[in-house]
Design an enzyme around this catalytic site. Structure first.
Site, PDB file in Angstrom:
ATOM      1  N   LYS A   1       0.832  -1.207   0.000  1.00 35.55           N
ATOM      2  CA  LYS A   1       0.000   0.000   0.000  1.00 35.55           C
ATOM      3  C   LYS A   1       0.871   1.263   0.000  1.00 35.55           C
ATOM      4  O   LYS A   1       0.598   2.226  -0.729  1.00 35.55           O
ATOM      5  CB  LYS A   1      -0.923  -0.006   1.230  1.00 35.55           C
ATOM      6  CG  LYS A   1      -1.982  -1.101   1.200  1.00 35.55           C
ATOM      7  CD  LYS A   1      -2.722  -1.232   2.533  1.00 35.55           C
ATOM      8  CE  LYS A   1      -3.687  -2.413   2.515  1.00 35.55           C
ATOM      9  NZ  LYS A   1      -4.281  -2.709   3.832  1.00 35.55           N
TER      10      LYS A   1
ATOM     11  N   GLN B   1      -4.373  -1.726  10.296  1.00 42.30           N
ATOM     12  CA  GLN B   1      -4.105  -2.990   9.613  1.00 42.30           C
ATOM     13  C   GLN B   1      -4.665  -4.167  10.420  1.00 42.30           C
ATOM     14  O   GLN B   1      -4.374  -4.312  11.605  1.00 42.30           O
ATOM     15  CB  GLN B   1      -2.589  -3.151   9.407  1.00 42.30           C
ATOM     16  CG  GLN B   1      -2.197  -4.381   8.607  1.00 42.30           C
ATOM     17  CD  GLN B   1      -2.697  -4.323   7.157  1.00 42.30           C
ATOM     18  OE1 GLN B   1      -2.728  -3.266   6.531  1.00 42.30           O
ATOM     19  NE2 GLN B   1      -3.128  -5.464   6.641  1.00 42.30           N
TER      20      GLN B   1
ATOM     21  N   ASP C   1     -10.871   2.641   4.447  1.00 45.35           N
ATOM     22  CA  ASP C   1     -11.176   1.212   4.280  1.00 45.35           C
ATOM     23  C   ASP C   1     -12.685   0.982   4.155  1.00 45.35           C
ATOM     24  O   ASP C   1     -13.113  -0.090   3.717  1.00 45.35           O
ATOM     25  CB  ASP C   1     -10.635   0.401   5.469  1.00 45.35           C
ATOM     26  CG  ASP C   1      -9.231  -0.152   5.210  1.00 45.35           C
ATOM     27  OD1 ASP C   1      -8.874  -0.300   4.025  1.00 45.35           O
ATOM     28  OD2 ASP C   1      -8.518  -0.442   6.181  1.00 45.35           O
TER      29      ASP C   1
END
Lengths: 352, 352
Positions: free
Chosen positions: B110, B154, B177
């Protein structure tokens, strides 16, 4: 209707007459912390057989009125225990914009049910042409009012008001309709717990579980995907591990998908759209439709009917809810249940 | 990894090298206001035919890498225009707890993508045994930081941390997200607009639409119902008016339902669970699985594979994503897209 002369009439209605079940003291049925799957009363309800069932030719008719009575009876007891312990009663506020007759009828049914059970009610009436700011101010005031544990903004709102925006302003902690996107998101996401589940969906699952219908792994079709009925019902079925398909206006051959389902939930708004050949023999059908159809033989010139062609369906399925008298009364009971849950959280009262 | 010695290392990483597409000036592709249905790039992408297609025997292989490159190229141009107009760049913060190798690999992919495109990045590292309060403090700090436009925590987190609680603390305005229940609820409810759509789901629909796959009214099966992939993908398909069925661990005869579907999306996490006979001839398959399987011939002793038995599927379906190289790279591009959208909202920059 009270307080009609000012632009917004806010009137607390006194606690209603005591329910006749005042000596009842059953264990609590509605935990304030919702489990992963909604667990309603464990008591299985006897089907009101239509006579021929279980010979296989005519379905059992699910007696929603009787189930609703049983639920309200338990809630009334819980409200009395909460009052005895805390000195406080649950309070429900209803916001009504304009003078739609169907909205008023709907509100009156809810208020009467609250009265009967010991929930205080308040109506905030606004004129049809009120501004969005005026309406938002009323809702914000109710959010702040500690005597209000549940807020309903009666839908539909006049077109000049942004329904989505207003539903988001209702505090998620008082959102007894369960329409706030935060509660809806928490309902959709397994492992999370919404503060409230929309009443019709909760009523639907309550019926299935009380009737002993196995949901886990069952093919279930929800016809219709409205935000207030179809969508949350599909979430709740999913939480109970059904295999859920959603059928809607763009679905090709909806009858083909529906005819494979063990459980069929309808939320369409079109009388008799679901015909007998749409249904799998032995399926269970919960008809959430509430449609007015002309009927010159009726006192008002119309009658209420569901989405399912009842006469055809009862020859095919194993059990079905009638309209009226099916999921409707249970939905109202779930509103009472949600309001009680909210009040218990506010009171810090747990009946365990 | 930077700042590893302190209990929480927060390091802003500089803007990376310029992308090679610096002269590109396409029209904006990612409106900050999401329409009812997600509308991605209008350009239809050419399928990378596997040779025999369209003779009917072997599927087209969907080239996710190429599509991802195209999307990033457009986003890079948009970031440059925003910078020229406002003097500011988008910023993405990643919160990492512990030292899981797979999490670090995922984060590095990412961060590299951000570097290449002009998004500043920041890593907040916490030790495996950090407390919930410490983690929440870090997230709250990032919520307040005006240079941060997107926050990723994460997953998975160590077991002593309440993942659901922490995901709710991420500001919905920086939830790139798309896992916050408010954004998820707004995605589920038609007529509402989430600020962010989960990246894998957005990537899945992007692929379908770029390939010119008709979604409206199509029978679609989502296999798996994880909160981060399957669930939001079913919402997004629903928004595009597909007829969606969700298949999961409790579904009986999943292959029977799946074999009726025109569009199959898998989010299972079991290699090769979807066999050729599960699929309808001519279906389109998006394989969202990312599974590690042992492979002594591979450099690392394992290789990445999807949920679908690729060798069988290509003989049946019309198009399929490979794993790797399918939806994965597009998912990363959607993270960049979400971060850009968030920054544009914060900058008040619109490229219309």
């Amino acid at each position: 209707m009270r307080g009609g002369s000012s632009w917004v009439g806010v009137v607390w209605r006194g606690l209603g007459k005591k329910t006749s079940h005042s000596s009842y003291s059953s264990p609590p049925k509605y935990p304030s912390v919702l489990p992963d799957a909604w667990i309603p009363s464990t008591k299985h309800h006897r089907l009101q057989s239509s006579g021929i069932f279980p010979s296989g030719h005519t379905a059992a008719i699910i007696d929603g009125k009787s189930i609703a009575r049983d639920i309200r009876f338990r809630i009334a007891g819980e409200i009395r225990r909460a009052k005895a312990a805390t000195g406080k009663s649950p309070g429900l506020a209803v916001v009504l914009v304009g003078k739609r007759r169907d909205s008023k009828t709907c509100i009156n049914i809810k208020l009467r049910a609250c009265d009967e059970i010991g929930i205080a009610t308040l109506i905030a009436e606004l004129p049809e042409n009120c501004t969005e700011t005026e309406l938002l101010d009323v809702v914000s005031g109710l959010n702040e009012d500690p005597s209000v544990h549940g807020i309903i903004v009666q839908l539909p709102l006049p077109q000049h008001l942004d329904e989505e925006k207003i539903m988001t302003v209702v505090s998620p902690e008082k959102d007894v309709d369960g329409f706030h996107p935060l509660n809806m998101g928490n309902l959709a996401m397994r492992g999370r717990e919404p503060l409230f589940i929309p009443c019709a969906s909760k009523g639907c699952i309550e019926l299935l579980l009380r009737l002993g219908v196995e949901i886990v792994g069952k093919k279930s079709v929800v016809i219709g995907r409205s935000k207030i009925v179809g969508l949350p019902t599909s979430f709740l079925l999913q939480r109970h591990h059904a295999t859920v398909s959603t059928v809607h206006a763009f679905t090709k051959n909806p009858e083909q998908i529906t005819s494979q389902a063990d459980i069929v939930i309808t939320d369409v708004g079109i009388p008799n759209i679901v015909r007998g050949h749409w249904l799998k023999p032995g399926a269970v059908v919960i008809d959430m439709g509430t449609n007015l159809v002309k009927d010159p033989n009726s006192r008002h010139g119309f009658r209420v009917t569901g989405d399912v062609c009842f006469e055809e369906a009862i020859k095919v399925v194993s059990a079905i809810t009638p309209v009226p008298g099916g999921v409707g009364p249970v939905t109202i009971s779930m509103l009472l249940s949600n309001t009680l849950d909210s009040a218990k959280r506010a009171f810090g009262f747990s009946s365990t």
